[in-house]
Every structure is written in C-alpha cells, then in structure tokens.
Design an enzyme around this catalytic site. Structure first.
Site, PDB file in Angstrom:
ATOM      1  N   GLY A 267       0.819  -1.206   0.000  1.00 19.77           N
ATOM      2  CA  GLY A 267       0.000   0.000   0.000  1.00 19.77           C
ATOM      3  C   GLY A 267       0.849   1.250   0.000  1.00 19.77           C
ATOM      4  CB  THR A 268       3.365   2.675  -0.800  1.00 20.39           C
ATOM      5  OG1 THR A 268       4.057   3.896  -0.663  1.00 20.39           O
ATOM      6  CG2 THR A 268       4.108   1.815  -1.774  1.00 20.39           C
ATOM      7  CB  THR A 269       1.843   6.026  -4.882  1.00 25.44           C
ATOM      8  OG1 THR A 269       0.514   5.649  -4.600  1.00 25.44           O
ATOM      9  CG2 THR A 269       2.020   6.254  -6.361  1.00 25.44           C
TER      10      THR A 269
ATOM     11  CE  LYS B  36       5.068   5.260   2.273  1.00 22.41           C
ATOM     12  NZ  LYS B  36       3.843   4.876   1.604  1.00 22.41           N
TER      13      LYS B  36
END
Lengths: 267, 294
Positions: free
Chosen positions: B78-80, B111
C-alpha cells in the site's frame, strides 16, 4: 631466557613470558615510525613513508600523498596509523571497518572509539591464547572522535593491550621518539606546531633531514558544528611543514655552532 | 465482550484476507479435542482431559488458527512510489502513508532512504523489510567505498539488494524498491523486487497506487527537463493518492543530479500535502489533461 618455550603462542615460559607475543612486538620495531599526538581541534597522525621502489607504479594509486600502508581510514570518524606487518594490518583494518559499520547498522550511531579499539584488542588477544595461531604483528594508533569522550588517541599492541595516550610513537626507534614526545609535546598545540614537532622527530630518528618523500600527515579534525573529518595532507602542505622544520633545524644547528665557537674563542 | 473484539482485531491484522477458523469451539466437543491433540496421545489421556474439562463448562474459547491454516499474506504494498529518468537526472516521488490493514498507521512515513551521497532507495511494501534491508544496503555501499576508495555504481548497489532478495525469496519478504543514483555512467534507475527481480529502466512505479501513477506518467519523455519531471511526478503521485485508499499523506520529491563539488548527488526538492495539491490543481484547472484545451 629459554628458547624451549617460544615454539607456541599458547605456552608460557617459566618466567611467565609469552615469547611469541614478544617476538611480534620485536617485528613491529622494524617497521617505519608512526607518531600520533593530540593537538588542538584534532588528533594528528604522522608516519614515515616506507622507502618507495623506483619501479612502483605510483600513478595508478588512488592518492599519491599517502602510502596506503601507514595511515588508513576505518570510518568517517576513525583512522589508524599502522606499524608492523602490512598484510596482518590489512586484515584487522577490514575487520575494523566491518565492525564499525555493523555497529552503525544496529545502533544508528557511529561506533564509539573505545568500543572499536576494545574489539580489535580482543581479536588480537584471541590470537595469543586460542587456536595456536600466531599473533598479529601489528600495532595501531587509533585517532577518532565520538560524542562521548571527544577526540581520542589509542594504542593497541599485539598482546591485545590498549591504552589511551596524549602522544605516542610506534615502530622503528619508537623509544627515542617517545622520549622526545615526552620532552616536547605540550597541551593544546596547534596542528601546525604538532606537524613541526612530528617532522622533527621523524627526521631525527631517521638521522636525516625531513623530506616530502619520507613523511605523511593526516589530521582527524573536529570543529564545532561539523562532523569529524580525516584530512590527509597533500604534498604541498607537507612541503610547507617540512621546509619550515628543516629551516628551524638549520637555525638551531647554526646557533649551536656559534655557541661552540664562542666557547672555544673565549678559551 | 471487549476481549473478544480485541482478539478478532488481532486476527484480522495478521491476516487481512478471510480467516479460515473464525468460529468458536466448545472444548466439550470430543472430536475437536481429539483433532487438536497430537496423534500420539492415548485414549486414556483424552478421557482425563475431558474430565478436567468440567470446570470449563460454560467457557467458549476462541480458536487459534493452526499454522497450516494461516492464509497466504497478500500485502498489496500500500503505497505509491515512482521514479523517472529525465534529461539531467532522475526524479523520485513518493507518498507518505503507512497502513496496517484499514488503519492508517502514519501519514508522515519516510519512504526514501539515501545510501551515501550518490544513491537513493525508495520503499514500497512492508515497511520493516524495506527499512532493514535498505539500511543493510547502505552499509554495504559504505564498505565498498572504504575498501575500494570509489563510490559504488548503481548497478552494483541494486545487484546487492537483488541478491539479498533472491536468497530470501521464499521467506515472505515484501519489498519493492527503486534504486536511483548517479555514477560514471550517468543517471541510473533500477527496480528491485522482493523476488529478486532487478530491471533497469527510465520509468518505474510501485505500490498499490502505481496503476494510477503510471497512467499519468505516460507523458514522460527521457528528454524532459528536471522541472517538467518534478511537476509530472508530483502530479502522478497526487492523482494516485486521490484514488488509492492506501496512499496519501505528503508527496515528497527527490532529485538525483550530477555530483556537486562535494560529490553530493541528491536533494529533496519539495514535500507537499496531497490534499492541498489536489485543491490547488482544481482551482488552477491544471488537474490533468484539460489544460491544453483552454
């Protein structure tokens, strides 16, 4: 001094000596001299460069002003000066590098200097007691900074012993050098004064004039607000110091000559 | 009742997909007890257990799923995160949301992890895996510098990480990283996967929001300027966070350029709250493809 007890590391002599360890220390006494001293704002490492063979390919060395045998960086905040067997030193230096980075990985901080020195000393000690392997024939002078004790200079021996020093010398003629340091090292010398003193000692112990080909300097410096940094002095900087040291020596000698003549003249 | 609900929550965090053994079992159920005991137990021992059970008459204990029943974790990362190579460097854009199941654990996650002065790594997937192994990669890069007296190439750094992932590919690592840096070959962008996949390219995006970001990134050309690249990357993450539930927070933009006089290659360009960006984009009318029509 019975030679019957020197065949193994793991054997004491009747007088309680470990001959192999002593022989290791003796082998270090054949290596070029290295000096470490605390100066203002840093720890200065000075070393006598080993004589360079004419056929050595110096162009392809990474830095032409350091011999890669005497002064080596362990990490940003730690450097060592080496005296003894180069190959043994390389092994321990690689171990030290890995150990310091492992510490950073585990604790998110640069390794405290004494912690690393302790670890290397323990490794050295292990080779004098366990496994019947010969000891490391290396002595290190560690120059480092950590927020706990600030700038520090340590010396470790093949037997695994270490001490913190204000100034120390290892290698060839180390006793002479140490006596000179004891007489002339002062608290809070500037790095330049320290380099002059080191150049003088190196020249005297080598019984020659200081020269750029024979001396290398490095300063593990720490100023307020910036991280610790190892500055390896370039040839131009070394030349300035060496010229000045030689000039001082010449002046002193001239002075002595003058005094001698006056004495004789007086008589 | 409160204890029961906590246990249910714990179960769902551990296995977001449907849990096989959801029901409560009665310990007076002989068949159930027999099934839970190892096969070596004798009948007499079972009878003893059943007798002792009388004190537990009215207590229904929840069942802990047996190891074989734990379903395969399908963490969707779950991330971009995205990276694009442009004319004079690389632009990396990441969001900052960390989610555990449906709970947003943090909206200010970092991140992007630097590996020295020349290389950056992004994190997508399991935060723990990414953080730990990228720090190990950082250590390996530093060891390389100390031993070889030269900065590590991006190819080598990404290969180290790919080797780490591949040797642990069956351990359940969940990690998608982009390794971006500047070396003697110019700007280099690699993607490294938890299975050990390592690919070199000009445009990558990872995470659950990558599907949306890649649509926006179609306008990318390798001869874009860095400013155009920053704008594009930032918009792409913004749109992805708008539609993907597991991305959000801030969009951070990092740029990798040719080294300056200290050998430093990367810098953080901006850090914007995605909601503010989205609002501004719609006020300006620059939200997307319509800008050329007006």
């Amino acid at each position: 001094m019975s030679r019957r007890y020197d065949g193994r590391t793991t054997m004491f002599s009747p007088e309680g000596r470990l001959f192999q360890v002593e022989y290791a220390t003796a082998s270090i006494g054949k290596s070029p001299l290295a000096i470490g001293m605390a100066v203002k704002g840093g720890i200065l490492l000075a070393a006598e460069r080993p004589t360079q063979h004419a056929l050595l390919d110096k162009e392809h060395e990474y830095e032409t002003n350091i011999s890669r045998e005497k002064i080596i960086m362990i990490n940003d905040h730690l450097a060592v000066a080496v005296a003894g067997l180069t190959s043994d030193a390389n092994t321990l230096v690689d171990f030290a590098r890995m150990h310091s980075l492992r510490h950073t990985l585990a604790y998110s901080e640069p390794i405290p200097v004494e912690s690393l020195v302790n670890e290397i000393a323990d490794v050295k000690q292990g080779y004098t007691q366990v496994g019947s392997l010969r000891p490391f024939g290396v002595s290190f002078l560690y120059a480092g900074y950590d927020p706990i004790h600030g700038l520090q200079l340590y010396h470790s021996e093949p037997c695994g012993r270490y001490n913190a020093w204000k100034a120390y010398a290892i290698g060839n003629h180390a006793d002479n050098a140490q006596n000179m340091l004891k007489a002339e090292w002062k608290e809070n010398m500037t790095p330049h004064e320290g380099m002059l003193l080191a150049a003088k000692i190196l020249a005297k112990c080598d019984d020659s004039h200081a020269s750029v080909e024979k001396i290398e300097f490095a300063l593990m410096g720490k100023t307020r607000g910036s991280p610790p940094h190892l500055h390896i002095h370039k040839e131009e900087e070394v030349k300035v110091v060496v010229d000045e040291a030689n000039k001082i020596r010449e002046d002193e000698e001239k002075q002595k000559e003058k005094e001698k003549k006056e004495k004789l003249g007086g008589n | 009742k409160a204890t029961v609900s906590v246990l249910y929550c714990v179960q769902s965090l551990a296995s977001p997909m449907t849990c096989v053994n959801d029901t409560m079992h009665d310990l007076r159920d002989v068949n159930f007890v027999k099934a839970m005991l190892p096969a070596s137990k004798q009948q007499s021992e079972i009878d003893e257990l059943m007798a002792a059970d009388k004190t537990l008459k009215n207590v229904k204990l929840p069942v802990c799923p047996r190891p074989s029943a734990i379903p395969k974790l399908n963490l969707e990362k779950g991330t971009t995160t995205l990276g694009i190579v442009v004319k004079d460097g690389i632009v990396l854009c990441v969001d900052s949301r960390a989610s555990t199941g449906e709970f947003i654990a943090s909206r200010t996650t970092q991140k992007v992890l630097p590996m020295g002065k020349t290389i950056l790594g992004t994190m997508a997937g399991g935060a723990a895996d990414c953080q730990y192994w990228e720090r190990v990669l950082g250590v390996e890069c530093r060891l390389w510098e100390l031993r070889n007296k030269t900065t590590i190439t991006v190819a080598a750094a990404s290969k180290i990480l790919a080797g780490i992932s591949y040797s642990r590919r069956n351990s359940g690592l969940c990690m998608g990283t982009l390794v971006a840096g500047w070396d003697e070959f110019g700007p280099q962008l690699y993607t490294v996967d938890d299975q050990g996949t390592r690919l070199k390219g000009d445009k990558f995006s990872q995470g659950s929001g990558s599907v949306y970001a890649l649509g926006i990134l179609e306008e990318h050309r390798t001869d874009m300027s860095i400013e155009e690249g920053i704008d594009l990357g930032r918009r792409a993450v913004m749109h992805a966070t708008h539609r993907d539930a597991y991305s959000g927070g801030y969009v951070q933009v990092y740029v990798v350029r040719a080294p300056d006089e200290n050998g430093h290659c990367w810098e953080r360009v901006s850090r914007d709250d995605v909601q503010d960006l989205y609002k501004k984009a719609h006020e300006d009318g620059t939200a997307g493809c319509f800008k050329d029509l007006f």
